[in-house]
Design a protein around this motif. Structure first.
Motif, PDB file in Angstrom:
ATOM      1  N   ASN A 190      27.692  75.414  53.309  1.00 33.36           N
ATOM      2  CA  ASN A 190      27.487  74.036  53.779  1.00 33.36           C
ATOM      3  C   ASN A 190      28.821  73.481  54.262  1.00 33.36           C
ATOM      4  O   ASN A 190      29.680  73.099  53.466  1.00 33.36           O
ATOM      5  CB  ASN A 190      26.915  73.178  52.649  1.00 33.36           C
ATOM      6  N   ASN A 191      28.993  73.481  55.580  1.00 29.72           N
ATOM      7  CA  ASN A 191      30.232  73.007  56.197  1.00 29.72           C
ATOM      8  C   ASN A 191      29.886  71.869  57.157  1.00 29.72           C
ATOM      9  O   ASN A 191      29.902  72.042  58.380  1.00 29.72           O
ATOM     10  CB  ASN A 191      30.920  74.159  56.932  1.00 29.72           C
ATOM     11  N   PRO A 192      29.527  70.693  56.638  1.00 29.63           N
ATOM     12  CA  PRO A 192      28.977  69.628  57.494  1.00 29.63           C
ATOM     13  C   PRO A 192      29.974  69.100  58.509  1.00 29.63           C
ATOM     14  O   PRO A 192      31.134  68.839  58.196  1.00 29.63           O
ATOM     15  CB  PRO A 192      28.572  68.546  56.488  1.00 29.63           C
ATOM     16  N   ARG A 193      29.496  68.960  59.748  1.00 27.02           N
ATOM     17  CA  ARG A 193      30.291  68.410  60.835  1.00 27.02           C
ATOM     18  C   ARG A 193      29.339  67.850  61.893  1.00 27.02           C
ATOM     19  O   ARG A 193      28.117  68.051  61.810  1.00 27.02           O
ATOM     20  CB  ARG A 193      31.220  69.476  61.432  1.00 27.02           C
ATOM     21  N   CYS A 194      29.890  67.192  62.874  1.00 24.34           N
ATOM     22  CA  CYS A 194      29.049  66.521  63.867  1.00 24.34           C
ATOM     23  C   CYS A 194      28.521  67.496  64.907  1.00 24.34           C
ATOM     24  O   CYS A 194      29.020  68.614  65.061  1.00 24.34           O
ATOM     25  CB  CYS A 194      29.840  65.402  64.555  1.00 24.34           C
ATOM     26  N   LEU A 195      27.519  67.048  65.655  1.00 22.16           N
ATOM     27  CA  LEU A 195      27.036  67.745  66.840  1.00 22.16           C
ATOM     28  C   LEU A 195      27.916  67.331  68.016  1.00 22.16           C
ATOM     29  O   LEU A 195      28.043  66.138  68.303  1.00 22.16           O
ATOM     30  CB  LEU A 195      25.581  67.358  67.102  1.00 22.16           C
ATOM     31  N   ASP A 196      28.555  68.293  68.665  1.00 22.88           N
ATOM     32  CA  ASP A 196      29.423  67.971  69.796  1.00 22.88           C
ATOM     33  C   ASP A 196      28.815  68.492  71.100  1.00 22.88           C
ATOM     34  O   ASP A 196      28.021  69.432  71.107  1.00 22.88           O
ATOM     35  CB  ASP A 196      30.840  68.525  69.595  1.00 22.88           C
ATOM     36  N   ARG A 197      29.192  67.828  72.197  1.00 26.47           N
ATOM     37  CA  ARG A 197      28.753  68.227  73.539  1.00 26.47           C
ATOM     38  C   ARG A 197      29.887  68.010  74.529  1.00 26.47           C
ATOM     39  O   ARG A 197      30.787  67.194  74.290  1.00 26.47           O
ATOM     40  CB  ARG A 197      27.534  67.412  73.999  1.00 26.47           C
ATOM     41  N   ASP A 198      29.788  68.720  75.647  1.00 28.02           N
ATOM     42  CA  ASP A 198      30.780  68.591  76.705  1.00 28.02           C
ATOM     43  C   ASP A 198      30.073  68.837  78.037  1.00 28.02           C
ATOM     44  O   ASP A 198      30.222  69.884  78.656  1.00 28.02           O
ATOM     45  CB  ASP A 198      31.908  69.610  76.487  1.00 28.02           C
ATOM     46  N   LEU A 199      29.260  67.866  78.454  1.00 27.09           N
ATOM     47  CA  LEU A 199      28.434  68.041  79.645  1.00 27.09           C
ATOM     48  C   LEU A 199      29.299  68.408  80.850  1.00 27.09           C
ATOM     49  O   LEU A 199      30.363  67.848  81.065  1.00 27.09           O
ATOM     50  CB  LEU A 199      27.640  66.763  79.933  1.00 27.09           C
ATOM     51  N   ASN A 200      28.784  69.367  81.639  1.00 26.43           N
ATOM     52  CA  ASN A 200      29.622  69.955  82.684  1.00 26.43           C
ATOM     53  C   ASN A 200      28.731  70.455  83.827  1.00 26.43           C
ATOM     54  O   ASN A 200      27.963  71.401  83.653  1.00 26.43           O
ATOM     55  CB  ASN A 200      30.425  71.113  82.082  1.00 26.43           C
ATOM     56  N   THR A 201      28.828  69.820  84.975  1.00 24.98           N
ATOM     57  CA  THR A 201      28.012  70.249  86.113  1.00 24.98           C
ATOM     58  C   THR A 201      28.505  71.556  86.731  1.00 24.98           C
ATOM     59  O   THR A 201      27.750  72.244  87.422  1.00 24.98           O
ATOM     60  CB  THR A 201      27.978  69.170  87.210  1.00 24.98           C
ATOM     61  N   ASN A 202      29.760  71.919  86.496  1.00 26.66           N
ATOM     62  CA  ASN A 202      30.331  73.109  87.134  1.00 26.66           C
ATOM     63  C   ASN A 202      29.539  74.380  86.852  1.00 26.66           C
ATOM     64  O   ASN A 202      29.184  75.103  87.796  1.00 26.66           O
ATOM     65  CB  ASN A 202      31.798  73.264  86.709  1.00 26.66           C
TER      66      ASN A 202
END
Length: 342
Positions: A190-202
């Protein structure tokens, strides 16, 4: 003629009414809150919810269901597992929606899927400035030198900022890929952390446009080439690395780039449902001749493993029993699948 049920129809997200989008979001959040059903034997000590179970189901099979004969069929069964859980556990009965990447190649942040509204699956991540390009070296092709792919950073990079899933918790992983030994406690703890994103059209503009999808569907008449170009398998193509599969993953970025625990992002399921749609369209152009698999049962055949046949089995235990691969080819025979794309 009797009215057909709604469940067999899988629709693109923006064709759902806003009310139905909210209902779907509520069902996913419901699933995220359901308790894990994995055995409490210490194998996956970090699994708290069904959402963790699904991430684990993908994680421990990663090196058997990517760049292998079972990539398309196993992920089809995995999607069915998710769809079934949404219906049986959380009451969603309208089929699994998909994301048509071609509609968003010029504006990811403006997509109805990622605009951060209550009818989306959340926004981009918080913008993190000053990041270098991402460099991906792909090995396994005929040339001993890796195929180098360079991506500019996207428009996020941090935790999902707004919308329904900005509180999603990622527990399992991370999984070091530098040779560091793994233990159940380190990678399945159990290593709780946030959901991350890096939207990228490339990546979408390079690999996941309407043209990319159309050329893939019409360009190959055998499963080896079709799946190889879809995945960007270096044993099949060195000129088109990444493929439409990688284009979608890198287009969302963040944990969705992670080949092991990407199902933690709700976007994973929309992306892979679109991949299954592409596969479904391709199969139905010549169904009688497109019901086979090609390759072995390990990633790039490393370590070497036997060739897979349609008489072999796939499963998503403990959530779905084992089925023969040949029973995964027809999506409308009810054994187990019953769906079409619209």
């Amino acid at each position: 003629m009797p009215k057909l049920p709604l469940t067999p129809y899988r629709r693109e997200w923006r064709t759902l009414s806003k009310a139905d989008r909210r209902k779907f979001v509520a069902a996913v959040k419901c699933l995220q809150g359901k308790p894990s059903v994995l055995p409490k034997d210490g194998t996956v000590p970090g699994a708290i919810t069904l959402w963790d179970d699904l991430a684990y189901a993908h994680a421990w099979r990663t090196f058997f269901v990517h760049m292998s004969a079972t990539f398309l069929v196993w992920h089809r069964y995995f999607l069915f597992t998710y769809e079934t859980l949404l219906e049986t556990e959380c009451g969603w009965t309208q089929g699994l929606p998909y994301w048509e990447w071609g509609l968003d190649v010029n504006n990811m942040r403006g997509s109805p899927l990622f605009d951060g509204s209550d009818t989306s699956i959340g926004s981009d991540g918080v913008f993190v400035p000053g990041r270098p390009d991402f460099i991906l070296d792909i090995i396994g092709g005929p040339d001993p030198e890796p195929i180098r792919v360079v991506f500019p950073p996207g428009t996020g990079g941090g935790c999902v900022e707004r919308g329904p899933f900005n509180d999603t918790v990622v527990r399992l992983g991370p999984f070091p890929l530098d040779g560091t030994p793994w233990t159940n406690e380190t990678v399945y703890g159990n290593n709780p952390r946030c959901l991350d994103r890096d939207l990228n059209t490339n990546p979408l503009q390079r690999w996941s446009t309407f043209r990319n999808s159309t050329e893939l569907i019409l360009g190959y008449d055998n499963i080896r080439e079709f799946q190889g170009f879809l995945e960007g398998d270096p044993r099949v193509t060195t000129e088109k690395p990444i493929g439409i599969h990688g284009g979608g993953h890198w287009g969302v970025g963040g944990i969705t780039r992670d080949p092991i625990i990407s199902p933690y992002d709700p976007a994973f399921w929309f992306h892979h449902n679109q991949l299954d749609r592409i596969y479904w369209i391709w199969q139905n152009l010549d169904f009688n001749n497109r019901k086979d698999v090609f390759g072995t049962g390990t990633w790039g055949n490393f370590p070497p493993s036997p060739n897979v046949t349609v008489e072999d089995f796939i499963d998503v235990l403990p959530h779905q029993p084992a089925i023969k691969i040949k029973d995964s080819m027809n999506t409308v025979n009810g054994a187990p699948f019953c769906y079409v794309y619209v």
